[in-house]
Write an enzyme that holds these catalytic residues in place. Structure first.
Site, PDB file in Angstrom:
ATOM      1  CB  SER A 277      -0.949  -0.047   1.204  1.00  7.77           C
ATOM      2  OG  SER A 277      -1.967   0.908   1.089  1.00  7.77           O
TER       3      SER A 277
ATOM      4  CD  GLU B  23      -5.839  -4.053  -4.226  1.00  7.24           C
ATOM      5  OE1 GLU B  23      -5.412  -3.036  -3.644  1.00  7.24           O
ATOM      6  OE2 GLU B  23      -5.292  -5.161  -4.145  1.00  7.24           O
TER       7      GLU B  23
END
Length: 296
Positions: free
Chosen positions: A146, A241
């Site tokens: 991330s 996502e």
């Protein structure tokens, strides 16, 4: 113990509205609790040695069984606003087990208390520490998930800017590469993503850079940087996502720059699914381990 991906995904969807509206303090505490739960699964397989680096704390996570020559410098996620050693130990432990390398993780300074470029400065300091300890660049794999994936890329770009050697390889799990949020998946996966929302991206982006930054600048969005000369890179992302485009476009950009990058897209998976005790996470980490062994 491994869970079914569908079960975990439904539970994440249930908590998503609460997570999206939590205060920063509650989010940080929640990540710490998740770290406690997940790392308990590997406590008999790894050794942990905490280290005080002065400005921040760090930890070495080492496999108890077979240990290979090399080190992973792991940069945790959390939107540049969250992430402590306990949370970082989830993937740090899995990286130690799948690679056989010692893994160094650390608590880089977080926004909004310490906005850009604090985290990049801390990552560069840890790189210098490994050099001081006698590791060469070719001994080091840099990994990040991330925002940690963003930081891993920014570290490599900073090394390139300084004319220094690159790490042996990059492992990026659902990396945040485009702070402009211009990828198609921000809209196409809005209803599918069980964890992230565009509003969350807006909030952590503003905390890290300030609300009026030019997010297209390569210092924020490595997707738009000159990516020539980066190390061989493995990128893993889930189909569900909103950051999926960040991974897909990064690999395309590395290829255009003449570099080597592999994209692995895992069906019905979410942001940094590798943290969870599910079969696809096991498969993803095993693939990461094989990639590292090929590169070394």
């Amino acid at each position: 113990m491994e869970l079914h991906a569908k079960t975990v995904r439904s539970q994440l969807n249930f908590f998503k509205p609460f997570v999206a509206n939590c205060s920063l303090e509650v989010t940080r505490k929640g990540q710490d609790k998740l770290g406690e739960l997940m790392t308990a699964l590997h406590k008999h397989e790894v050794m942990v040695k905490e280290h005080d680096f002065g400005r921040f704390q760090g930890a070495w996570i080492m496999p108890k069984d077979e240990r290979r020559n090399g080190v992973v410098l792991y940069l945790h996620g959390g939107g540049y606003t969250c992430g402590q050693l306990g949370y970082a130990r989830i993937l740090a432990s899995k990286l130690a087990l799948c690679t056989g390398f010692d893994v160094l993780s650390f608590e880089y300074r977080l926004a909004p208390e310490n906005p850009y470029p604090a985290a990049v400065e801390d990552a560069l300091d840890m790189w210098d520490y490994l050099m001081y300890m006698g590791y060469g660049a070719r001994d080091i794999v840099v990994a990040g998930d991330s925002a940690g994936g963003n930081l891993a890329l920014e570290l490599c770009l900073k090394l390139k800017e300084q004319g220094r050697a690159q790490p042996r390889a990059l492992l990026l799990f659902s990396p945040w590469t485009d702070m402009t949020a211009s990828g198609k998946s921000y809209k196409s996966c809005k209803a599918l993503d069980p964890m992230l929302t565009y509003e969350y991206i807006e909030a952590v982006r503003a905390a890290y850079t300030g609300p009026d930054a030019d997010w297209a600048k390569p210092c924020y969005s490595p997707l738009f940087a000159d990516l020539r000369g980066l190390p061989p890179t493995l990128v893993q992302v889930g189909t569900n996502e909103i950051l999926r485009s960040d991974s897909e476009r990064l690999v395309e950009a590395i290829h255009r720059a003449g570099g080597y990058a592999v994209l692995e897209v895992y069906a019905e998976c979410w942001h940094v699914f590798q943290q969870m005790p599910i079969h696809r996470a096991v498969a993803a980490m095993e693939s990461a381990g094989r990639f590292v062994q090929r590169m070394m």
